[in-house]
Design a protein around this motif. Structure first.
Motif, mmCIF file in Angstrom:
data_model
loop_
_atom_site.group_PDB
_atom_site.id
_atom_site.type_symbol
_atom_site.label_atom_id
_atom_site.label_comp_id
_atom_site.label_asym_id
_atom_site.label_seq_id
_atom_site.Cartn_x
_atom_site.Cartn_y
_atom_site.Cartn_z
ATOM 1 N N ILE A 394 0.889 -1.160 0.000
ATOM 2 C CA ILE A 394 0.000 0.000 0.000
ATOM 3 C C ILE A 394 0.927 1.211 0.000
ATOM 4 C CG2 ILE A 394 -1.832 1.244 1.197
ATOM 5 C CD1 ILE A 394 -2.527 -1.413 2.573
ATOM 6 N N PRO A 395 1.002 1.943 -1.090
ATOM 7 C CA PRO A 395 1.986 3.031 -1.195
ATOM 8 C C PRO A 395 1.941 3.983 -0.012
ATOM 9 C CG PRO A 395 0.939 2.659 -3.306
ATOM 10 C CD PRO A 395 0.194 1.821 -2.321
ATOM 11 N N GLY A 396 3.105 4.221 0.575
ATOM 12 C CA GLY A 396 3.198 5.133 1.699
ATOM 13 C C GLY A 396 2.888 4.520 3.044
ATOM 14 N N SER A 397 2.415 3.278 3.064
ATOM 15 C CA SER A 397 2.035 2.674 4.337
ATOM 16 C C SER A 397 3.233 2.096 5.080
ATOM 17 C CB SER A 397 1.002 1.571 4.128
ATOM 18 O OG SER A 397 1.564 0.491 3.413
ATOM 19 N N ARG A 398 4.261 1.694 4.326
ATOM 20 C CA ARG A 398 5.436 1.103 4.967
ATOM 21 C C ARG A 398 6.706 1.877 4.643
ATOM 22 N NH1 ARG A 398 9.379 -2.778 4.129
ATOM 23 N NH2 ARG A 398 8.752 -3.143 1.977
ATOM 24 N N ARG A 399 6.855 2.264 3.386
ATOM 25 C CA ARG A 399 8.061 2.967 2.966
ATOM 26 C C ARG A 399 7.741 3.931 1.837
ATOM 27 N NH1 ARG A 399 11.103 0.075 -1.210
ATOM 28 N NH2 ARG A 399 12.994 0.230 0.031
ATOM 29 N N TYR A 400 8.556 4.926 1.651
ATOM 30 C CA TYR A 400 8.398 5.816 0.507
ATOM 31 C C TYR A 400 9.718 6.545 0.254
ATOM 32 C CZ TYR A 400 7.459 9.354 4.135
ATOM 33 O OH TYR A 400 7.540 10.177 5.229
ATOM 34 N N TYR A 401 9.817 7.107 -0.941
ATOM 35 C CA TYR A 401 11.057 7.681 -1.447
ATOM 36 C C TYR A 401 10.854 9.175 -1.670
ATOM 37 C CZ TYR A 401 15.033 8.099 -4.746
ATOM 38 O OH TYR A 401 16.197 8.437 -5.385
ATOM 39 N N VAL A 402 11.786 9.981 -1.197
ATOM 40 C CA VAL A 402 11.699 11.428 -1.353
ATOM 41 C C VAL A 402 12.792 11.890 -2.312
ATOM 42 C CG1 VAL A 402 11.647 13.648 -0.182
ATOM 43 C CG2 VAL A 402 10.876 11.586 1.023
ATOM 44 N N THR A 403 12.396 12.526 -3.418
ATOM 45 C CA THR A 403 13.374 12.999 -4.396
ATOM 46 C C THR A 403 14.078 14.250 -3.882
ATOM 47 O OG1 THR A 403 11.871 14.509 -5.571
ATOM 48 C CG2 THR A 403 11.825 12.167 -6.219
ATOM 49 N N THR A 404 15.113 14.666 -4.584
ATOM 50 C CA THR A 404 15.857 15.871 -4.188
ATOM 51 C C THR A 404 14.955 17.092 -4.140
ATOM 52 O OG1 THR A 404 16.478 16.274 -6.494
ATOM 53 C CG2 THR A 404 18.042 15.028 -5.128
ATOM 54 N N LYS A 405 13.902 17.084 -4.938
ATOM 55 C CA LYS A 405 12.989 18.222 -5.005
ATOM 56 C C LYS A 405 11.853 18.125 -3.991
ATOM 57 C CE LYS A 405 13.875 18.946 -9.946
ATOM 58 N NZ LYS A 405 14.847 17.830 -10.098
ATOM 59 N N GLY A 406 11.813 17.011 -3.246
ATOM 60 C CA GLY A 406 10.790 16.874 -2.219
ATOM 61 C C GLY A 406 9.532 16.161 -2.651
ATOM 62 N N GLU A 407 9.541 15.540 -3.839
ATOM 63 C CA GLU A 407 8.385 14.754 -4.275
ATOM 64 C C GLU A 407 8.434 13.374 -3.629
ATOM 65 O OE1 GLU A 407 5.719 15.465 -6.573
ATOM 66 O OE2 GLU A 407 6.393 17.478 -6.017
ATOM 67 N N TYR A 408 7.276 12.832 -3.292
ATOM 68 C CA TYR A 408 7.181 11.494 -2.726
ATOM 69 C C TYR A 408 6.882 10.484 -3.836
ATOM 70 C CZ TYR A 408 6.749 13.431 2.048
ATOM 71 O OH TYR A 408 6.960 14.082 3.242
ATOM 72 N N LEU A 409 7.692 9.444 -3.922
ATOM 73 C CA LEU A 409 7.446 8.319 -4.823
ATOM 74 C C LEU A 409 7.297 7.055 -3.995
ATOM 75 C CD1 LEU A 409 10.098 9.065 -7.614
ATOM 76 C CD2 LEU A 409 7.695 9.766 -7.550
ATOM 77 N N ILE A 410 6.799 5.987 -4.623
ATOM 78 C CA ILE A 410 6.561 4.747 -3.882
ATOM 79 C C ILE A 410 7.860 4.187 -3.304
ATOM 80 C CG2 ILE A 410 5.894 2.337 -4.085
ATOM 81 C CD1 ILE A 410 3.746 3.057 -5.916
ATOM 82 N N CYS A 411 8.883 4.041 -4.150
ATOM 83 C CA CYS A 411 10.153 3.501 -3.667
ATOM 84 C C CYS A 411 11.254 3.848 -4.655
ATOM 85 C CB CYS A 411 10.077 1.988 -3.439
ATOM 86 S SG CYS A 411 10.112 0.991 -4.942
ATOM 87 N N GLU A 412 12.479 3.509 -4.289
ATOM 88 C CA GLU A 412 13.630 3.880 -5.100
ATOM 89 C C GLU A 412 13.753 3.049 -6.365
ATOM 90 O OE1 GLU A 412 15.039 0.444 -2.628
ATOM 91 O OE2 GLU A 412 13.640 2.123 -2.420
ATOM 92 N N ARG A 413 13.043 1.937 -6.452
ATOM 93 C CA ARG A 413 13.201 1.038 -7.597
ATOM 94 C C ARG A 413 12.210 1.300 -8.720
ATOM 95 N NH1 ARG A 413 12.528 -4.758 -5.397
ATOM 96 N NH2 ARG A 413 10.741 -3.744 -4.410
ATOM 97 N N LEU A 414 11.185 2.081 -8.453
ATOM 98 C CA LEU A 414 10.068 2.168 -9.393
ATOM 99 C C LEU A 414 10.357 3.007 -10.618
ATOM 100 C CD1 LEU A 414 7.223 1.248 -9.944
ATOM 101 C CD2 LEU A 414 6.365 3.152 -8.596
ATOM 102 N N GLY A 415 11.189 4.048 -10.499
ATOM 103 C CA GLY A 415 11.441 4.898 -11.650
ATOM 104 C C GLY A 415 10.290 5.838 -11.919
ATOM 105 N N GLU A 416 10.069 6.160 -13.187
ATOM 106 C CA GLU A 416 9.002 7.094 -13.544
ATOM 107 C C GLU A 416 7.636 6.530 -13.141
ATOM 108 O OE1 GLU A 416 10.586 9.727 -17.258
ATOM 109 O OE2 GLU A 416 9.538 7.876 -17.726
ATOM 110 N N SER A 417 6.912 7.313 -12.363
ATOM 111 C CA SER A 417 5.593 6.904 -11.903
ATOM 112 C C SER A 417 4.944 8.106 -11.231
ATOM 113 C CB SER A 417 5.708 5.756 -10.896
ATOM 114 O OG SER A 417 6.505 6.152 -9.794
ATOM 115 N N PRO A 418 3.626 8.125 -11.139
ATOM 116 C CA PRO A 418 2.960 9.261 -10.489
ATOM 117 C C PRO A 418 3.400 9.421 -9.043
ATOM 118 C CG PRO A 418 1.389 7.950 -11.755
ATOM 119 C CD PRO A 418 2.656 7.170 -11.711
ATOM 120 N N SER A 419 3.647 10.645 -8.630
ATOM 121 C CA SER A 419 4.046 10.906 -7.255
ATOM 122 C C SER A 419 2.881 10.649 -6.313
ATOM 123 C CB SER A 419 4.528 12.347 -7.100
ATOM 124 O OG SER A 419 3.431 13.245 -7.212
ATOM 125 N N ILE A 420 3.210 10.468 -5.035
ATOM 126 C CA ILE A 420 2.164 10.197 -4.044
ATOM 127 C C ILE A 420 2.144 11.277 -2.954
ATOM 128 C CG2 ILE A 420 2.117 7.716 -4.456
ATOM 129 C CD1 ILE A 420 3.880 7.358 -1.956
#
Length: 513
Positions: A394-420
């Motif tokens: 469940i995205p954001g329920s256990r882990r999430y990835y923050v880019t240099t610009k402060g966007e939240y992504l699901i994880c570091e492995r996913l690549g291009e995908s809608p931010s959360i």
């Protein structure tokens, strides 16, 4: 001549291949039921009959081609259906839809911070580069303390877990070591009551005595260093921007870490190897290199992976379609066809049936965890009525990835995908629901509902997304490979169950978080 009653009974199954699978080890035959998760040892003739039913053949055709007493076999299957509740898996209508709003906050366990988009190396196989397909590209941005602080505050104030993890990622995170240091000092000053595991993935070339000492003073830390084996193999792909090899610099960094950590080095350091070449002799050299290394202390864990490939669209062919049949046949004729690491790691067992066989170290974590999924599968007396979204979190329920610009992504492995979400507004429940729950359910269920591996599947979001959202055509080839891998896992697990208690004990001990 079969009785009409028996013919009608078996012809009443709408799609036999989604309900079960049969497989065989070298000595025994087995039946896996999708609905209950039960696995039975069966006789060879029953195995052959069920295999024909799975292939879609009419029961009369099977009876005409079968020399043994097929009626008694079919009656035995029918009796088992009634007594064991097998072959009754309900058709998937919708995956279980989680209550996102109530789980994305308090249970968060891991925050991953992208320290920088830059890297001091240009590995020839790296997905994180200008030529990589479907992933982020190198940039010039460095995360600022303001963004890191905002992400840390939001994470630690919302998560109710006492034990959490903060990971530093890149690019090469040590290019921004001062920020790493500042983040850790900030957490220790303002959240001293929290138990935090600090983790980092690094190429190791920038490790200094100061850096090594800083990390070694942390009570809970895990540093993963990328090292591909002996010097000539490592330097073939892992190079600096000018093309020169990096091995000596990586080893120098490891030496400093081992010295700084002392007796804790085995538990606090890990090695990850990428395998761009995987002939037997190459894998043997890498394995022997790590086994004979005097630098790496006992207890260091090893992981390995193949080079990431660009996502490509593939038209769905159905379960056991043309491509899948070809790939499956080839992979069983040549065990190295789809996963050379997997077969290489278990060849000695298949060749010698060693009772004390030990899985090769660079493949061990991957294989043991895969087999643990088989061992720890759900097993019920009645068919399971709920279907969960494969290996998707469940995205954001256990882990999430923050880019240099402060966007939240699901994880570091996913690549291009809608931010959360982002550091300013936090996790965006509506975006999570739209892109990763509702759209996933709508697209994936059309294909998952026909799949016999639905309860054993570990495929996640990383195999079917781009920046605009889900593209399920990316996933179809991954599904083929995954089904073949699951069947091989079923076989190997039961080979070990029959012959090797030592490996089974390791499988049983695996803990999933």
């Amino acid at each position: 001549m079969l009785k009409n009653e028996l013919i009608d009974y078996f012809n009443s199954f709408e799609n036999f291949k989604r309900l079960c699978r049969v497989f065989k080890t070298r000595n025994k035959f087995y039946f896996y039921d999708v609905g209950t998760g039960k696995i039975f040892e069966i006789e060879k003739n029953m195995y052959l009959v069920i295999k024909e039913l799975i292939s879609g053949k009419d029961i009369r055709e099977i009876a005409n081609n079968f020399e043994e007493n097929i009626e008694s076999i079919l009656l035995e299957i029918k009796n088992c259906v009634e007594n064991e509740n097998i072959l009754k898996a309900p058709l998937l209508e919708d995956f279980v839809m989680p209550d996102v709003a109530n789980v994305v906050g308090s249970e968060r366990q891991q925050l991953i911070l992208e320290m920088t988009e830059k890297c001091n190396m240009r590995c020839k196989y790296c997905y994180y580069n200008e030529k990589g397909g479907g992933y982020r590209t190198f940039g010039k941005e460095f995360m600022t303390f303001d963004i890191a602080k905002a992400a840390i505050d939001e994470f630690l104030m919302v998560s109710e877990r006492n034990e959490v993890s903060i990971s530093f990622y890149g690019g090469e995170p040590l290019l921004n070591f001062e920020l790493i240091k500042k983040c850790i000092e900030y957490v220790n000053s303002f959240y001293s009551e929290r138990k935090v595991l600090y983790a980092m993935t690094t190429n190791g070339t920038l490790v200094t005595e100061e850096i090594a000492k800083f990390f070694s003073n942390l009570p809970k830390v895990l540093i993963t260093i990328s090292l591909d084996g002996p010097e000539e193999m490592h330097d073939k792909y892992r190079v600096f921007a000018d093309g020169s090899g990096t091995y000596k610099f990586t080893i120098r960094g490891i030496e400093k870490l081992v010295e700084a950590f002392g007796n804790r080095a085995g538990e606090c350091l890990a090695i990850n190897s990428v395998l761009p070449e995987y002939r037997k002799e190459d894998l043997d050299r890498i394995e022997n290199y790590f086994r004979e290394s005097e630098l790496l202390p006992k207890g260091v864990s090893y992981t390995s992976s193949f080079v990431s490939q660009e996502n490509k669209e593939f038209e769905y062919e159905g379960i056991d379609g043309k491509t899948e049949k070809y790939a499956r046949e080839e992979s069983f004729k040549n065990r190295r066809f789809l996963d050379p690491l997997y077969s290489w790691a278990t060849d000695e067992f298949y060749e010698n049936e060693e009772k004390d066989f030990d899985v090769k170290s660079i493949a061990k974590e991957n294989i043991i965890k895969d087999l643990a999924l088989i061992h720890k599968r759900s097993i019920t007396n009645e068919p399971m009525q709920k279907y969960y979204m494969n290996g998707c979190c469940i995205p954001g329920s256990r882990r999430y990835y923050v880019t240099t610009k402060g966007e939240y992504l699901i994880c570091e492995r996913l690549g291009e995908s809608p931010s959360i979400g982002n550091v300013k507004t936090g996790l965006d429940v509506e975006r999570i629901k739209k892109y990763y729950i509702e759209e996933y359910n709508k697209n994936a269920k059309l294909f998952c509902r026909q799949c016999w591996a639905i309860h054993l599947c570990s495929l996640c979001y990383m195999n079917c997304y781009n920046k605009n959202g889900i593209n399920i055509k990316y996933r179809h080839k991954h599904c083929i490979a995954t089904r073949i891998a699951i069947e091989k896992d079923l076989i190997l697990y039961h080979e070990f169950l029959e012959n090797n208690n030592k490996v089974i004990e390791e499988i049983v001990s695996v803990q999933f978080t």
